[in-house]
Design a protein around this motif. Structure first.
Motif, mmCIF file in Angstrom:
data_model
loop_
_atom_site.group_PDB
_atom_site.id
_atom_site.type_symbol
_atom_site.label_atom_id
_atom_site.label_comp_id
_atom_site.label_asym_id
_atom_site.label_seq_id
_atom_site.Cartn_x
_atom_site.Cartn_y
_atom_site.Cartn_z
ATOM 1 N N VAL A 127 -2.229 8.798 5.868
ATOM 2 C CA VAL A 127 -1.625 8.921 4.542
ATOM 3 C C VAL A 127 -1.435 10.395 4.211
ATOM 4 C CG1 VAL A 127 -1.970 8.450 2.094
ATOM 5 C CG2 VAL A 127 -2.685 6.781 3.801
ATOM 6 N N GLU A 128 -0.197 10.767 3.847
ATOM 7 C CA GLU A 128 0.083 12.157 3.514
ATOM 8 C C GLU A 128 -0.250 12.475 2.062
ATOM 9 O OE1 GLU A 128 4.093 12.952 4.629
ATOM 10 O OE2 GLU A 128 3.751 12.367 6.702
ATOM 11 N N GLN A 129 -0.097 11.487 1.187
ATOM 12 C CA GLN A 129 -0.385 11.677 -0.237
ATOM 13 C C GLN A 129 -1.404 10.631 -0.680
ATOM 14 O OE1 GLN A 129 3.442 11.357 -2.024
ATOM 15 N NE2 GLN A 129 3.985 13.460 -1.555
ATOM 16 N N PRO A 130 -2.685 10.962 -0.645
ATOM 17 C CA PRO A 130 -3.712 9.980 -1.006
ATOM 18 C C PRO A 130 -3.591 9.481 -2.448
ATOM 19 C CG PRO A 130 -4.703 11.903 0.025
ATOM 20 C CD PRO A 130 -3.267 12.203 -0.177
ATOM 21 N N ILE A 131 -3.148 10.346 -3.353
ATOM 22 C CA ILE A 131 -3.031 9.923 -4.756
ATOM 23 C C ILE A 131 -1.953 8.854 -4.888
ATOM 24 C CG2 ILE A 131 -2.413 10.711 -7.076
ATOM 25 C CD1 ILE A 131 -3.796 13.354 -6.364
ATOM 26 N N ALA A 132 -0.845 9.000 -4.163
ATOM 27 C CA ALA A 132 0.216 7.986 -4.195
ATOM 28 C C ALA A 132 -0.288 6.677 -3.597
ATOM 29 C CB ALA A 132 1.439 8.484 -3.438
ATOM 30 N N TYR A 133 -1.092 6.770 -2.537
ATOM 31 C CA TYR A 133 -1.662 5.566 -1.923
ATOM 32 C C TYR A 133 -2.549 4.831 -2.918
ATOM 33 C CZ TYR A 133 -4.719 2.749 1.029
ATOM 34 O OH TYR A 133 -5.437 1.714 1.562
ATOM 35 N N VAL A 134 -3.419 5.569 -3.586
ATOM 36 C CA VAL A 134 -4.322 4.954 -4.571
ATOM 37 C C VAL A 134 -3.532 4.381 -5.731
ATOM 38 C CG1 VAL A 134 -6.157 5.453 -6.231
ATOM 39 C CG2 VAL A 134 -6.297 6.367 -3.926
ATOM 40 N N ALA A 135 -2.501 5.077 -6.183
ATOM 41 C CA ALA A 135 -1.687 4.583 -7.292
ATOM 42 C C ALA A 135 -0.959 3.303 -6.914
ATOM 43 C CB ALA A 135 -0.694 5.654 -7.725
ATOM 44 N N ARG A 136 -0.381 3.273 -5.713
ATOM 45 C CA ARG A 136 0.317 2.052 -5.278
ATOM 46 C C ARG A 136 -0.648 0.891 -5.118
ATOM 47 N NH1 ARG A 136 2.764 4.048 -0.298
ATOM 48 N NH2 ARG A 136 2.760 6.139 -1.094
ATOM 49 N N LEU A 137 -1.775 1.140 -4.479
ATOM 50 C CA LEU A 137 -2.760 0.075 -4.287
ATOM 51 C C LEU A 137 -3.311 -0.395 -5.625
ATOM 52 C CD1 LEU A 137 -4.363 -1.666 -2.327
ATOM 53 C CD2 LEU A 137 -6.051 0.162 -2.202
ATOM 54 N N GLY A 138 -3.616 0.540 -6.524
ATOM 55 C CA GLY A 138 -4.115 0.166 -7.845
ATOM 56 C C GLY A 138 -3.092 -0.624 -8.634
ATOM 57 N N GLY A 139 -1.838 -0.227 -8.571
ATOM 58 C CA GLY A 139 -0.783 -0.970 -9.262
ATOM 59 C C GLY A 139 -0.621 -2.374 -8.713
ATOM 60 N N LEU A 140 -0.691 -2.501 -7.400
ATOM 61 C CA LEU A 140 -0.569 -3.816 -6.784
ATOM 62 C C LEU A 140 -1.756 -4.704 -7.130
ATOM 63 C CD1 LEU A 140 1.343 -5.356 -4.971
ATOM 64 C CD2 LEU A 140 0.085 -4.507 -3.004
ATOM 65 N N VAL A 141 -2.946 -4.145 -7.082
ATOM 66 C CA VAL A 141 -4.141 -4.921 -7.452
ATOM 67 C C VAL A 141 -4.063 -5.330 -8.914
ATOM 68 C CG1 VAL A 141 -6.640 -4.726 -7.830
ATOM 69 C CG2 VAL A 141 -5.648 -3.997 -5.672
ATOM 70 N N PHE A 142 -3.620 -4.414 -9.791
ATOM 71 C CA PHE A 142 -3.492 -4.744 -11.210
ATOM 72 C C PHE A 142 -2.451 -5.837 -11.424
ATOM 73 C CE2 PHE A 142 -1.435 -4.139 -15.320
ATOM 74 C CZ PHE A 142 -2.527 -4.328 -16.155
ATOM 75 N N ALA A 143 -1.294 -5.723 -10.762
ATOM 76 C CA ALA A 143 -0.227 -6.710 -10.938
ATOM 77 C C ALA A 143 -0.661 -8.090 -10.442
ATOM 78 C CB ALA A 143 1.029 -6.258 -10.203
ATOM 79 N N LEU A 144 -1.262 -8.138 -9.268
ATOM 80 C CA LEU A 144 -1.699 -9.433 -8.740
ATOM 81 C C LEU A 144 -2.904 -9.979 -9.501
ATOM 82 C CD1 LEU A 144 -1.271 -8.837 -4.915
ATOM 83 C CD2 LEU A 144 0.190 -10.172 -6.429
ATOM 84 N N GLY A 145 -3.766 -9.090 -9.969
ATOM 85 C CA GLY A 145 -4.916 -9.535 -10.743
ATOM 86 C C GLY A 145 -4.539 -10.034 -12.123
#
Length: 100
Positions: free
Chosen positions: A63-81
């Motif tokens: 991963v080149e941008q860890p903050i973008a990775y965390v933001a995408r994963l967090g958004g996906l977890v929030f949306a599915l949750g």
């Protein structure tokens, strides 16, 4: 990502076990866990730590941008949750179970 969706459920199971043991101790149970308060708190802390560690990007992804990775994963977890809460909010009266 699947783990990120399951871990909160396990944390809620520990919380509910602690609450039921405190509020309804008289109910007969098939198995009574020894030291349930200790086990429950260890489980809650473990679930919290595992949830946080799940946001650390694995080395294999490069991963080149860890903050973008965390933001995408967090958004996906929030949306599915959020899906169960949306279904609950939009439930129809005819879905209710008849009271016994």
């Amino acid at each position: 990502m699947t783990t990120q969706l399951y871990i909160p459920m396990y944390g809620l199971l520990f919380v509910s076990a602690l609450k039921l043991r405190r509020t309804r101790p008289e109910i007969p149970r098939g198995y009574r866990a020894p030291a349930l308060p200790l086990l429950g708190w260890v489980g809650i802390v473990s679930c919290t730590l595992a949830f946080i560690v799940g946001f650390v990007p694995p080395k294999q992804l490069k991963v080149e941008q860890p903050i973008a990775y965390v933001a995408r994963l967090g958004g996906l977890v929030f949306a599915l949750g959020a899906v169960p809460f949306v279904i609950y909010a939009r439930r129809k009266p005819e879905w209710r179970q008849p009271s016994p």
